[in-house]
Design a protein around this motif. Structure first.
Motif, short mmCIF file in Angstrom:
data_model
loop_
_atom_site.label_atom_id
_atom_site.label_comp_id
_atom_site.label_asym_id
_atom_site.label_seq_id
_atom_site.Cartn_x
_atom_site.Cartn_y
_atom_site.Cartn_z
N GLY A 125 0.82 -1.20 0.00
CA GLY A 125 0.00 0.00 0.00
C GLY A 125 0.85 1.25 0.00
N PRO A 126 0.22 2.40 -0.08
CA PRO A 126 0.96 3.67 -0.14
C PRO A 126 1.52 4.12 1.20
CG PRO A 126 -1.39 4.08 -0.17
CD PRO A 126 -1.23 2.60 -0.25
N GLY A 127 1.09 3.50 2.29
CA GLY A 127 1.56 3.88 3.62
C GLY A 127 1.63 2.66 4.51
N ARG A 128 1.57 2.90 5.80
CA ARG A 128 1.65 1.82 6.77
C ARG A 128 0.27 1.52 7.35
NH1 ARG A 128 5.31 3.38 11.41
NH2 ARG A 128 4.39 5.45 11.08
N ILE A 129 0.06 0.26 7.73
CA ILE A 129 -1.13 -0.14 8.48
C ILE A 129 -0.67 -0.45 9.89
CG2 ILE A 129 -3.07 -1.73 8.68
CD1 ILE A 129 -2.80 -2.35 5.73
N LEU A 130 -1.20 0.29 10.86
CA LEU A 130 -0.81 0.12 12.26
C LEU A 130 -1.98 -0.43 13.05
CD1 LEU A 130 1.02 3.53 12.73
CD2 LEU A 130 2.06 1.33 12.19
N LEU A 131 -1.74 -1.46 13.85
CA LEU A 131 -2.75 -2.03 14.74
C LEU A 131 -2.26 -1.87 16.17
CD1 LEU A 131 -3.85 -3.24 12.09
CD2 LEU A 131 -4.20 -5.39 13.30
N PHE A 132 -3.12 -1.39 17.03
CA PHE A 132 -2.73 -1.24 18.43
C PHE A 132 -3.96 -1.34 19.31
CE2 PHE A 132 -3.69 2.96 16.87
CZ PHE A 132 -4.30 3.63 17.93
N GLN A 133 -3.72 -1.70 20.55
CA GLN A 133 -4.78 -1.81 21.54
C GLN A 133 -4.43 -0.93 22.72
OE1 GLN A 133 -4.37 -6.10 21.59
NE2 GLN A 133 -6.43 -6.37 20.80
N SER A 134 -5.44 -0.39 23.37
CA SER A 134 -5.23 0.49 24.51
C SER A 134 -6.00 -0.03 25.69
CB SER A 134 -5.69 1.92 24.17
OG SER A 134 -7.03 1.92 23.71
N SER A 135 -5.41 0.13 26.85
CA SER A 135 -6.05 -0.38 28.06
C SER A 135 -5.59 0.45 29.25
CB SER A 135 -5.69 -1.85 28.27
OG SER A 135 -6.24 -2.33 29.48
N PRO A 136 -6.50 0.72 30.20
CA PRO A 136 -6.05 1.39 31.41
C PRO A 136 -4.93 0.61 32.08
CG PRO A 136 -8.44 1.33 31.31
CD PRO A 136 -7.94 0.47 30.19
N PHE A 137 -3.98 1.32 32.62
CA PHE A 137 -2.85 0.78 33.38
C PHE A 137 -1.72 0.25 32.51
CE2 PHE A 137 -6.86 -0.55 35.59
CZ PHE A 137 -6.97 0.58 36.37
N THR A 138 -1.98 -0.07 31.23
CA THR A 138 -0.91 -0.63 30.40
C THR A 138 -0.55 0.27 29.22
OG1 THR A 138 -2.47 -1.88 29.03
CG2 THR A 138 -1.60 -2.98 30.99
N GLY A 139 -1.41 1.22 28.88
CA GLY A 139 -1.15 2.05 27.72
C GLY A 139 -1.30 1.27 26.44
N LEU A 140 -0.48 1.58 25.44
CA LEU A 140 -0.57 0.93 24.14
C LEU A 140 0.07 -0.45 24.18
CD1 LEU A 140 0.24 3.73 21.53
CD2 LEU A 140 -1.95 3.04 22.48
N THR A 141 -0.60 -1.40 23.56
CA THR A 141 -0.03 -2.73 23.37
C THR A 141 -0.25 -3.15 21.92
OG1 THR A 141 -2.10 -3.78 24.09
CG2 THR A 141 -0.38 -3.46 25.77
N SER A 142 0.55 -4.08 21.47
CA SER A 142 0.47 -4.55 20.10
C SER A 142 -0.19 -5.91 20.05
CB SER A 142 1.88 -4.64 19.49
OG SER A 142 1.83 -5.33 18.25
N PRO A 143 -1.05 -6.16 19.06
CA PRO A 143 -1.61 -7.50 18.91
C PRO A 143 -0.65 -8.46 18.22
CG PRO A 143 -2.50 -6.07 17.22
CD PRO A 143 -1.64 -5.21 18.10
N PHE A 144 0.45 -7.93 17.66
CA PHE A 144 1.39 -8.78 16.93
C PHE A 144 2.39 -9.43 17.89
CE2 PHE A 144 0.25 -5.50 13.68
CZ PHE A 144 -0.41 -6.36 12.82
N SER A 145 2.82 -10.61 17.51
CA SER A 145 3.70 -11.40 18.37
C SER A 145 5.06 -10.74 18.59
CB SER A 145 3.89 -12.80 17.78
OG SER A 145 2.65 -13.47 17.69
N ASP A 146 5.51 -9.96 17.61
CA ASP A 146 6.83 -9.34 17.76
C ASP A 146 6.78 -8.02 18.52
OD1 ASP A 146 5.66 -7.65 15.93
OD2 ASP A 146 7.02 -8.12 14.27
N GLY A 147 5.58 -7.60 18.95
CA GLY A 147 5.46 -6.38 19.73
C GLY A 147 5.44 -5.11 18.92
N ARG A 148 5.62 -5.20 17.60
CA ARG A 148 5.57 -4.01 16.75
C ARG A 148 4.12 -3.65 16.45
NH1 ARG A 148 8.42 -5.37 11.54
NH2 ARG A 148 8.28 -3.11 11.19
N PHE A 149 3.89 -2.40 16.08
CA PHE A 149 2.55 -1.94 15.76
C PHE A 149 2.24 -2.05 14.27
CE2 PHE A 149 3.60 0.65 19.60
CZ PHE A 149 2.69 0.06 20.46
N GLU A 150 3.25 -2.08 13.44
CA GLU A 150 3.04 -2.08 12.01
C GLU A 150 2.77 -3.48 11.48
OE1 GLU A 150 5.17 -0.69 7.80
OE2 GLU A 150 6.13 -0.25 9.72
N MET A 151 1.71 -3.61 10.67
CA MET A 151 1.43 -4.85 9.97
C MET A 151 2.35 -4.93 8.76
SD MET A 151 -2.05 -5.98 7.93
CE MET A 151 -3.13 -5.87 9.35
#
Length: 572
Positions: free
Chosen positions: A371-397
């Motif tokens: 694609g022309p840019g990046r696709i970022l996936l992230f989750q947010s939760s109280p007490f933990t801030g941003l977390t990544s759903p990817f196994s390597d901990g990165r936000f970019e798909m």
């Protein structure tokens, strides 16, 4: 001997009386639900008048809300729940999205197809509530920035507490976090209210749902009684027009993954708003199947990934807070994990619930991302801030990214596309059957996203890959394990299958085919389960009644045997 007979008959009568007493009590008890995908407010509108049910499990088994009780496990207890905005709640309590919880269980809400049935909007009006403390309902705040205690309201007017006078808009299929300050029994009384396009309000029958919060041994506070929360409101306002009587539905709810058809729809479709599980993974005969589960209409439609184009228009464009920009991007086309924008934008997630019981852990392996840019996936939760759903901990798909669901789960996350244009994502599902040791993979699905187009934008033609049968009825077992396959390149597969079943083969892959999945997707507004979600998901506890049944049955048989033996001896 006659005295013995009379004594035994009296004993039998006493046993039967004692047996039927607990049975009568059990008839008034509620069905306990404590796990599995659950919609606590599942509103049916096919009768043109709202009807409220509880939907549970991958087959959407329906229950009368007046006959169920939701069990909140004591492992949700904690002492550091300092949520921003909960002025009536202390930091000690029971939080359904706690990372210490033994299992994920967060009842949500849905009103499938209410717009198709003539309603402009749908909501739940709360009439009364009882409990030993307040009942808070909220979601994550994905744009909360550096405030780790930030939460987002779901209730109308920015309210956080379920109490008389509060209303819950139903925008689509949504899940949220529940917070109970004290253990004990809570009740919620309300009505579903549908508003037609001419402003007419049609109301459901009044329902009362029950929550039971189990007390933790670590909770040293005294138990509190259940008391009314706030002042009850009138549940029967003057109707603005006559409403037809709603018949009790006899048909099951719209089908879910377990009822997935043998053939996926290949008709090209553009989805610009509503709930869709892009990566829906099901097991059919032990083979994995990847589909797009479209929930934007009255019921679910299972589509081939190639037939679906996701349109994200300019209304999604967002400037991110500085704290998020440092980790993600300064701006982009943003879709929240909370589903608050699903009336105007796609609400995208994934679902592996229908792999049970054949599989537990499933990897979503991303073969290529363009694609022309990046696709970022992230989750947010109280007490933990941003977390990544990817196994390597990165936000970019990216090519080689992996999302691991350790247990069957239904998940939504935040999406961010950094540039407008057309993106293409190729992904497959892979896992090892619980009854085997050979890792299998689904077909590779190709997904297309058109980002930054106006709603009236003319879409490019999307050619759907033919899928005559999404799961072959007969697949030859591979003669030998296939060599390790890189997730960045499409596997050719090892199972022999007829040429006409293009893209349907479950490839056998070695255990090293997928990168190590050290991280599991964290909890979001529709967080991954931390315990297996079995079909139905209902714990039909028999409790003392079941024990008594077995006990009295044995005693009855024994007593009957004694009588027969006594009669035989008397006659001989």
């Amino acid at each position: 001997m006659h005295t013995l007979h009379r004594g035994l008959v009296a004993l039998l009568a006493l046993m039967l009386a004692a047996f039927y007493l607990p049975l009568a009590q059990a008839a008034d008890s509620r069905i306990e639900i404590s796990k599995g995908h659950t919609d606590g407010f599942y509103v049916l509108t096919d009768s043109k008048t709202p009807v409220v049910k509880v939907a549970n499990g991958i087959r959407n088994t329906l229950y009368d809300p007046n006959e169920v009780v939701f069990l909140i496990d004591d492992s949700t207890y904690g002492t550091g729940y300092t949520f921003r905005g909960l002025e009536h709640s202390g930091p000690e309590g029971y939080y359904t999205a706690s990372f210490d919880a033994d299992r994920y269980f967060e009842p949500g809400w849905s009103a499938p197809g209410f717009r198709d049935n003539g309603f402009a909007s749908m909501r739940i009006d709360f009439i009364a509530a009882t409990g030993p403390g307040p009942i808070a309902l909220f979601g994550n705040d994905p744009l909360g920035g550096e405030d780790e205690f930030a939460i987002a309201p779901f209730l109308e007017g920015g309210r956080y507490y379920i109490e008389p006078g509060a209303s819950l808009p139903i925008l689509g299929h949504t899940h949220a976090h529940w917070y109970f300050e004290h253990a004990g029994t809570y009740t919620i009384t309300g009505q579903a209210v549908g508003v037609t396009h001419d402003g007419t309000e049609l109301r459901s029958e009044t329902f009362t749902e029950m929550f039971k919060v189990e007390k933790s041994e670590q909770d040293a506070r005294p138990s509190l009684p259940s008391l009314p929360i706030g002042a009850p409101v009138d549940s029967t306002p003057a109707p603005t027009s006559p409403a037809p009587t709603a018949p009790e539905p006899t048909a099951p709810a719209p089908s879910t993954s377990a009822s997935q058809p043998e053939k996926l729809s290949t008709e090209p479709v553009t989805i610009s708003a509503g709930h869709i599980d892009l990566f829906n993974v099901a097991s059919r005969g032990g083979l994995l199947e990847l589909a797009a589960k479209d929930g934007t209409g009255k019921g679910y439609v299972y589509r081939s990934p190639e037939s679906v184009t996701i349109l994200i228009d300019d209304s999604a464009f967002t400037e991110l807070p500085a704290s998020l920009a440092q980790q993600l991007a300064e701006r982009g086309y943003f879709i929240s994990e909370n589903g608050t924008s699903q009336q105007t934008l796609p609400f995208m997630g994934w679902d592996t619930s229908a792999v049970a019981p054949d599989y537990s852990s499933i990897d979503l392996e991303f073969i290529s991302v363009t694609g022309p840019g990046r696709i970022l996936l992230f989750q947010s939760s109280p007490f933990t801030g941003l977390t990544s759903p990817f196994s390597d901990g990165r936000f970019e798909m990216s090519s080689g990214s992996v999302i691991t669901q350790n247990f069957p789960s239904h998940v939504h996350t935040n999406w961010l596309f950094t540039e407008p244009g057309v993106y293409t994502v190729k992904v497959r599902a892979a896992g090892t059957p619980q009854a085997g040791d050979q890792r299998l993979a689904s077909q590779v699905g190709t997904y297309t996203f058109v980002v930054g187009a106006e709603p009236s934008h003319t879409l490019p033609s999307v050619s759907a890959t033919p899928v005559p049968s999404t799961m072959p009825h007969s697949v030859a077992a591979p003669a030998s394990p296939v060599a390790a396959a890189s997730p960045t390149a499409q596997s050719t597969g090892a199972a022999a299958v007829a040429a006409s079943t293009l893209g349907t083969v479950n490839q056998a892959v070695s255990a090293t085919a997928s990168p190590s999945a050290a991280a599991t997707s964290s909890s979001s507004s529709t967080s991954p389960a931390t315990a297996s979600s079995q079909e139905g998901g209902v714990l039909a506890h028999t409790g003392a009644v079941g024990v008594l049944l077995a006990l009295f049955t044995g005693l009855l048989l024994a007593a009957t045997g004694v009588i027969l033996v006594g009669r035989r001896n008397a006659g001989s």
